[in-house]
Design a protein around this motif. Sequence first.
Motif, PDB file in Angstrom:
ATOM      1  N   MET A 730      13.168  10.760 -34.243  1.00  0.00           N
ATOM      2  CA  MET A 730      12.184   9.817 -33.726  1.00  0.00           C
ATOM      3  C   MET A 730      12.059   9.954 -32.212  1.00  0.00           C
ATOM      4  O   MET A 730      10.951   9.996 -31.657  1.00  0.00           O
ATOM      5  CB  MET A 730      12.577   8.384 -34.106  1.00  0.00           C
ATOM      6  N   PHE A 731      13.194  10.041 -31.522  1.00  0.00           N
ATOM      7  CA  PHE A 731      13.154  10.197 -30.067  1.00  0.00           C
ATOM      8  C   PHE A 731      12.514  11.528 -29.686  1.00  0.00           C
ATOM      9  O   PHE A 731      11.791  11.631 -28.688  1.00  0.00           O
ATOM     10  CB  PHE A 731      14.564  10.102 -29.491  1.00  0.00           C
ATOM     11  N   ARG A 732      12.773  12.544 -30.500  1.00  0.00           N
ATOM     12  CA  ARG A 732      12.189  13.849 -30.215  1.00  0.00           C
ATOM     13  C   ARG A 732      10.676  13.810 -30.414  1.00  0.00           C
ATOM     14  O   ARG A 732       9.914  14.396 -29.640  1.00  0.00           O
ATOM     15  CB  ARG A 732      12.821  14.886 -31.136  1.00  0.00           C
ATOM     16  N   ALA A 733      10.226  13.117 -31.484  1.00  0.00           N
ATOM     17  CA  ALA A 733       8.791  13.055 -31.766  1.00  0.00           C
ATOM     18  C   ALA A 733       8.038  12.281 -30.697  1.00  0.00           C
ATOM     19  O   ALA A 733       6.903  12.624 -30.345  1.00  0.00           O
ATOM     20  CB  ALA A 733       8.569  12.415 -33.135  1.00  0.00           C
ATOM     21  N   PHE A 734       8.682  11.235 -30.151  1.00  0.00           N
ATOM     22  CA  PHE A 734       7.998  10.392 -29.170  1.00  0.00           C
ATOM     23  C   PHE A 734       8.463  10.686 -27.746  1.00  0.00           C
ATOM     24  O   PHE A 734       8.265   9.869 -26.847  1.00  0.00           O
ATOM     25  CB  PHE A 734       8.226   8.910 -29.494  1.00  0.00           C
ATOM     26  N   SER A 735       9.077  11.822 -27.568  1.00  0.00           N
ATOM     27  CA  SER A 735       9.536  12.193 -26.233  1.00  0.00           C
ATOM     28  C   SER A 735       8.343  12.355 -25.299  1.00  0.00           C
ATOM     29  O   SER A 735       7.368  13.023 -25.630  1.00  0.00           O
ATOM     30  CB  SER A 735      10.325  13.501 -26.296  1.00  0.00           C
ATOM     31  N   PRO A 736       8.387  11.736 -24.122  1.00  0.00           N
ATOM     32  CA  PRO A 736       7.242  11.808 -23.214  1.00  0.00           C
ATOM     33  C   PRO A 736       7.133  13.140 -22.472  1.00  0.00           C
ATOM     34  O   PRO A 736       6.181  13.364 -21.745  1.00  0.00           O
ATOM     35  CB  PRO A 736       7.516  10.669 -22.228  1.00  0.00           C
ATOM     36  N   ALA A 798     -10.948  11.458 -26.131  1.00  0.00           N
ATOM     37  CA  ALA A 798     -10.992  12.147 -24.842  1.00  0.00           C
ATOM     38  C   ALA A 798      -9.965  11.503 -23.918  1.00  0.00           C
ATOM     39  O   ALA A 798      -9.764  10.282 -23.958  1.00  0.00           O
ATOM     40  CB  ALA A 798     -12.383  12.065 -24.225  1.00  0.00           C
ATOM     41  N   VAL A 799      -9.299  12.327 -23.091  1.00  0.00           N
ATOM     42  CA  VAL A 799      -8.280  11.842 -22.161  1.00  0.00           C
ATOM     43  C   VAL A 799      -8.658  12.290 -20.761  1.00  0.00           C
ATOM     44  O   VAL A 799      -8.939  13.467 -20.531  1.00  0.00           O
ATOM     45  CB  VAL A 799      -6.881  12.379 -22.536  1.00  0.00           C
ATOM     46  N   ASN A 800      -8.668  11.334 -19.853  1.00  0.00           N
ATOM     47  CA  ASN A 800      -9.053  11.635 -18.468  1.00  0.00           C
ATOM     48  C   ASN A 800      -8.032  10.994 -17.521  1.00  0.00           C
ATOM     49  O   ASN A 800      -7.864   9.769 -17.539  1.00  0.00           O
ATOM     50  CB  ASN A 800     -10.455  11.107 -18.182  1.00  0.00           C
ATOM     51  N   PRO A 801      -7.339  11.768 -16.711  1.00  0.00           N
ATOM     52  CA  PRO A 801      -7.397  13.233 -16.592  1.00  0.00           C
ATOM     53  C   PRO A 801      -6.738  13.924 -17.789  1.00  0.00           C
ATOM     54  O   PRO A 801      -5.913  13.333 -18.485  1.00  0.00           O
ATOM     55  CB  PRO A 801      -6.619  13.508 -15.305  1.00  0.00           C
ATOM     56  N   THR A 802      -7.079  15.178 -18.006  1.00  0.00           N
ATOM     57  CA  THR A 802      -6.588  15.931 -19.155  1.00  0.00           C
ATOM     58  C   THR A 802      -5.073  16.100 -19.074  1.00  0.00           C
ATOM     59  O   THR A 802      -4.513  16.292 -17.994  1.00  0.00           O
ATOM     60  CB  THR A 802      -7.266  17.313 -19.196  1.00  0.00           C
ATOM     61  N   LEU A 803      -4.433  16.026 -20.225  1.00  0.00           N
ATOM     62  CA  LEU A 803      -2.990  16.231 -20.276  1.00  0.00           C
ATOM     63  C   LEU A 803      -2.655  17.656 -19.865  1.00  0.00           C
ATOM     64  O   LEU A 803      -3.343  18.614 -20.266  1.00  0.00           O
ATOM     65  CB  LEU A 803      -2.464  15.969 -21.689  1.00  0.00           C
ATOM     66  N   THR A 804      -1.574  17.795 -19.113  1.00  0.00           N
ATOM     67  CA  THR A 804      -1.156  19.132 -18.680  1.00  0.00           C
ATOM     68  C   THR A 804       0.147  19.556 -19.364  1.00  0.00           C
ATOM     69  O   THR A 804       0.182  20.540 -20.084  1.00  0.00           O
ATOM     70  CB  THR A 804      -0.979  19.167 -17.156  1.00  0.00           C
ATOM     71  N   ASP A 805       1.216  18.790 -19.173  1.00  0.00           N
ATOM     72  CA  ASP A 805       2.490  19.211 -19.762  1.00  0.00           C
ATOM     73  C   ASP A 805       3.354  18.050 -20.243  1.00  0.00           C
ATOM     74  O   ASP A 805       4.430  18.275 -20.769  1.00  0.00           O
ATOM     75  CB  ASP A 805       3.288  20.030 -18.751  1.00  0.00           C
ATOM     76  N   ARG A 806       2.900  16.825 -20.050  1.00  0.00           N
ATOM     77  CA  ARG A 806       3.738  15.670 -20.412  1.00  0.00           C
ATOM     78  C   ARG A 806       2.917  14.637 -21.162  1.00  0.00           C
ATOM     79  O   ARG A 806       1.804  14.280 -20.748  1.00  0.00           O
ATOM     80  CB  ARG A 806       4.340  15.018 -19.158  1.00  0.00           C
ATOM     81  N   LEU A 807       3.499  14.127 -22.270  1.00  0.00           N
ATOM     82  CA  LEU A 807       2.846  13.040 -23.002  1.00  0.00           C
ATOM     83  C   LEU A 807       2.855  11.753 -22.192  1.00  0.00           C
ATOM     84  O   LEU A 807       2.022  10.872 -22.406  1.00  0.00           O
ATOM     85  CB  LEU A 807       3.562  12.798 -24.339  1.00  0.00           C
ATOM     86  N   GLN A 809       1.799  11.277 -19.433  1.00  0.00           N
ATOM     87  CA  GLN A 809       0.549  11.122 -18.685  1.00  0.00           C
ATOM     88  C   GLN A 809      -0.426  10.177 -19.399  1.00  0.00           C
ATOM     89  O   GLN A 809      -1.332   9.639 -18.767  1.00  0.00           O
ATOM     90  CB  GLN A 809      -0.106  12.498 -18.493  1.00  0.00           C
ATOM     91  N   LEU A 810      -0.220  10.013 -20.708  1.00  0.00           N
ATOM     92  CA  LEU A 810      -1.094   9.095 -21.452  1.00  0.00           C
ATOM     93  C   LEU A 810      -0.990   7.664 -20.914  1.00  0.00           C
ATOM     94  O   LEU A 810      -1.940   6.887 -21.011  1.00  0.00           O
ATOM     95  CB  LEU A 810      -0.727   9.098 -22.941  1.00  0.00           C
ATOM     96  N   LEU A 811       0.146   7.330 -20.338  1.00  0.00           N
ATOM     97  CA  LEU A 811       0.354   5.964 -19.856  1.00  0.00           C
ATOM     98  C   LEU A 811      -0.457   5.657 -18.611  1.00  0.00           C
ATOM     99  O   LEU A 811      -0.639   4.481 -18.269  1.00  0.00           O
ATOM    100  CB  LEU A 811       1.844   5.735 -19.578  1.00  0.00           C
ATOM    101  N   THR A 812      -0.957   6.683 -17.935  1.00  0.00           N
ATOM    102  CA  THR A 812      -1.745   6.458 -16.720  1.00  0.00           C
ATOM    103  C   THR A 812      -3.155   7.017 -16.838  1.00  0.00           C
ATOM    104  O   THR A 812      -3.877   7.070 -15.838  1.00  0.00           O
ATOM    105  CB  THR A 812      -1.036   7.107 -15.523  1.00  0.00           C
ATOM    106  N   SER A 813      -3.539   7.428 -18.037  1.00  0.00           N
ATOM    107  CA  SER A 813      -4.858   8.037 -18.228  1.00  0.00           C
ATOM    108  C   SER A 813      -5.821   7.063 -18.888  1.00  0.00           C
ATOM    109  O   SER A 813      -5.418   6.088 -19.535  1.00  0.00           O
ATOM    110  CB  SER A 813      -4.737   9.294 -19.096  1.00  0.00           C
ATOM    111  N   ASP A 814      -7.093   7.347 -18.710  1.00  0.00           N
ATOM    112  CA  ASP A 814      -8.137   6.638 -19.448  1.00  0.00           C
ATOM    113  C   ASP A 814      -8.352   7.368 -20.774  1.00  0.00           C
ATOM    114  O   ASP A 814      -8.673   8.559 -20.807  1.00  0.00           O
ATOM    115  CB  ASP A 814      -9.451   6.632 -18.657  1.00  0.00           C
ATOM    116  N   ILE A 815      -8.178   6.654 -21.844  1.00  0.00           N
ATOM    117  CA  ILE A 815      -8.315   7.232 -23.182  1.00  0.00           C
ATOM    118  C   ILE A 815      -9.547   6.613 -23.842  1.00  0.00           C
ATOM    119  O   ILE A 815      -9.684   5.385 -23.891  1.00  0.00           O
ATOM    120  CB  ILE A 815      -7.068   6.944 -24.049  1.00  0.00           C
TER     121      ILE A 815
END
Length: 1238
Positions: A730-736, A798-807, A809-815
């Motif tokens: 679970m931790f691996r699946a939701f790893s940020p 759509a995610v803005n800004p686009t994800l680069t290498d870390r999940l 980033q979803l916490l600070t993006s406009d989805i």
Amino acid sequence: MIFILLASQSVSYEPHLMPNKTYEYKYEGEVNFGLGMLNLAESGARITCKIKISGVSAQTFILQVSDLAFKEFNGFQGKDSFIASPKLTQRIASQLVKPFMFDYTGGHVGNIRASAEISDTIVNIVRGILGLFQVTVKTTQTIYELEEAGIHGICPSNYATEVNMETKDMTITQVVDIGNCREKVAMYKGMATAVFDKVSKQRGESVISTVRYIYTVKPTAEGGLITKAHGLEQQHFSPFNVKGGSFQMLAMKEMVLLGVSDTPRAVVSEPMESKGNLVYHFVNADANLPILMQRLDNPVPKAIELIKRLAEVNRYKIDSATTEDTIKLYQLLRAIPYEKLEVMWKQFAANDEQRILKFFQMRFQAGDVTPNEGLQAILLVMNHLQPIPDLVEMAKMFLSMPFCKSNIYLWHAVVLSYGSLVYKHCTYYTPCPVAVVQPLLNMAVESHRNGSTADMVIALKALGNAGHPGSIKTIMRFLPGVGASPVNLPPRVLSAAVQSMRLIAARDPHSVQDITMSLFLQKNLPTEIRMMAFMILFDTQPSMALISTVTVHLQEEKDLHVVSFAYSYFKSVARSRTPNNHFLSTACNVAIKILAPKFGRLSYHYSKATRMDWFNDDYLIGTAAEVFMLRNATNIFPTEIMMKGKFYFIGSILQLLELGIHAEGLKELLGAGIPSFKGDLSASDFQAVLNVLKNWEVLPNDKPVLSAYTRAFGQEWFFADITKDTIRNMFRAFSPTGKESPLWSAIGNLQKGVSWHWTKPYLIFEVRYFQATTLGLPLEISKYYQSINGITVNAKAAVNPTLTDRLGQLLTSDISLETDGFIGYTKDFWVFYGINTELFQCGSEFKSKTPISIPWNFAAKINVGERKFELDFPPCKKEFELFSVSSNVYAVSRNLEEPALTKMTPIMATTTDSNDEAILTPNVWHPRSKMCAESKIYGAGLCVESELRREYYHEEYPLYYFLGYTNMALKVVPVQAIKAVDKIHFEVNAGPSKHPVSTLQLLKTLRRLSKEATQGVRLSSDSASSDSGSHHSHHSDLYESLNSTPEAMLNIKALAMSGNQKPEGYDAAFFHTAEANIQNAQMIVSQVGEDTNWKMCVDTNVNAHVEAKAHIGWGAECQSYEMSVESATAHQPGSKPTLKVTVHWTKIPGTIAELGTRIESYIPGVAFFLGFYETHERNAKQEISATVAAASADSVDVKIKFPELTVYRQAFPVSLLTGSFQEFQHYRNTTIGSFGRA
């Protein structure tokens, strides 16, 4: 004297046929189904023919049928008549006109023979005809009783004879007691997991039958000649108790002698085979479903075409009009030979939706299904598999297939399903051979030898499903103190071993009582195991003496968890009203009186058992719910929680659903407590729990943190363990961090756009009861319940800004997300009561349909960091149905030659003919209503429509409440809006409050703000940019201009957007302020739009958990209407704990006042019903107050004051959380403290 006189004249009454004579009779058989009322529809069938009987030898005769006619009835007596069916007549006559041979001696029909191509259905009709020749005559007695074979089986018969002194003819009356047959021709199929309840059966019957024959026998020198015979079978059936009204079957047959002549020549018969004796033979009924009729020739292309059509029409929604066709598909699949299934598999192998066709043994061996598909197939097929010996033997092969062990959940499903199959097999085959359960016994022994905890648990759970008494000795190997060898196993294995006896308790209660009693008395065992043994002990329905023994030991028990559990269990069962606990409740009532002085005030934090139930004798139905919470002294959390739901129905107990959680492993994870845990379930509390969960590495590898299981109809079908590996995954699946997370690919697919559809039909249950009738036609009582479930999802994100290498980033993006689809199901339920053959059907049929469909279409914007959430819905343009229930009862007639001309007449006519004459005048009840809640702001409304039609009689009531047309629906409808609605905007903003203020300051500020805002809206221009954005900025300017304005901790908006015009809708703001020992919360709801000042203001105040206040104002500036609620607890030394609640109002709307007046008018009656006293006195005019004081451990004193009335009662019995007020406060404080310890 008449018998002596006749004997001297050398005549005999014993029925006899002369081999050199030909006898010609006229025969008529008729069956009718209805409710016995002239104004209610009925259905029926009639067969008429002539029969000739000629001798082959002294004891062998030939029967030949001619002039056959088959007619159907469907309609209203006195208004409709029987209608001939030429095609079906021809179909039946093609077999029935062929000769039948039978043995006949002394009034008894022996072996029946016919051509090999004659079907069993036709032979059974011949049995019905020959049954009129089956009669035993005793000339030495006028009243006698004997047991003899007949079409209903081997049953007792009561005879009465009378001789006409003028004609010397003997009239013989025979009454067959088919309710007490030694070998009755009846068969049950389905619901093998239901538990028989003998006491419930004694309270009423759902089926009652009587059979009577009257023969007229003319004496001759050779023997008695049957000149006339009449048979009548009456049956009353109800889904409830027949005392409250019933459906009726009337089966009549009559045979009249037309003449006797000499046989002109020797009778030559064609080759024949034996078809058995007079006892009815069941036809293979699997393909003869009672609720439909279709031709089963060439079933493969029909099934393929039906699958394609059902898949297509249910792709974008559940097509309720075609859901019944899935039953047709089931029938076709049952008619397809095994080898023909390969053709269908190859055609649908590329279609994922159709890969679970039911001949999956070869598929498992070939490995061309996924484990998930295999799991679904196992669960469905094993549930509907006939538990006959050959199929049980075939099912064993799945226990040894490598594919079944390739996935842990598939393996669990296979083993548990096989156990369920064994249980059903043992229901029909008694005594049940040990060979069927031997594979599971071997698994249990092998796992015990290897010491594998997981293998021991699954083997014991499968043995629990099987419920085979022969597994007792193997189970004892896993239980301490009951076998020869010492046992040292983990608690979860002990728990599984104890629960594995739950179904054996009904089949071998004495052995289970000995084992569970021994476990209960072993005080060194874990507390939970002793309580579990106590539960299983009571599943055996122990005697009064055994309960007394348990009670004696409880008086000396030191473990308060065990005592509390047993006492609460006794107390719950003592209040039980279900028939199975009729005697047990008396014994438990005595036990609690003995234990109450010492243990009656144990508090709620000890282990508890709770049961609530209900049963109605008129309907013979009831329900029960049980909750068991098992604790021990070393753990703050319950170590085991179980919830059970049961349904009582016509002498059977259905264990509908059971859920259980075992949480022994939490102790290792939580240790002594949770640091920083306050107990107020705030965000900080959740964060504290999350921080503890991060320490999952300390967990042992072989011990689960949590285990959960679910059972349906008493059979465990799924369980899962949350282990150290589970948490790691679970931790691996939701790893940020990192792109290796499976969520990364899921989000990538969502950005590209996904489309997913899933539809599955389920035949939830098929319950069938078959019984022979005097006509040789099979009576069937069946219940079918099926469901088609479906979901369609189309989505693109759509995610803005686009994800680069870390999940992360979803916490600070406009989805943003755009999606549409639906989720829903349609459930069909049938009850059939009638005749069901492969040639024709007639009877009464209840049919109901319940579709639920929830469509969606919206665009969403989410910003987790800003705690902002927005939804945009399109306007409502057309009406659609969310939910509906429709049902009716029909008189049905179907025949195979004309399947498209099925007749289904509603049992209650839609119009009433004034010329009809009925025996009883019915009370007609035909209410119709439509209620809508409409919003002209959003342009949508919610409507509830209902229509019912009932005709009932005072003499017969419960059944008639459910008969007739019923339709209820919940619909979303378009409404003419104030403005044209482009979209409906929903917004949630959960920003934290930065300026906590007092309630008084908040209200003053809001009033001033609303005035300035209203003025600002009126002065604003109607520029093109005057949309929701300008509206929001205008209010933002106002907020910024007022330094004292508080910031809402939560803001919710629901607005109707109309182009460039100002939005309409509502805006809700939530505020929270905290002071010492005081919690304040406020809510302000404002209507948004031009020229509006409607608001609702709610102010709440909670002081140190002993006093709570709420003030509500609404209307113009929250000033039009006002009311308040106040509650307070008090407990002074030497006084009783008291709770007082007061509701006060100054001004309320007329509708609420009218509703209050109506409710007040019912108060005296309800108070009298509940045993309250009342006094008429003037109290506060605009106030209602209630005072509740604890009188004892299980009762309270209640006083309720209304403006002109006071009702009160002392020692009102209630189920309190037993224990003193101080004990509750002490436990609450110490528990929170233990949570917070490091």
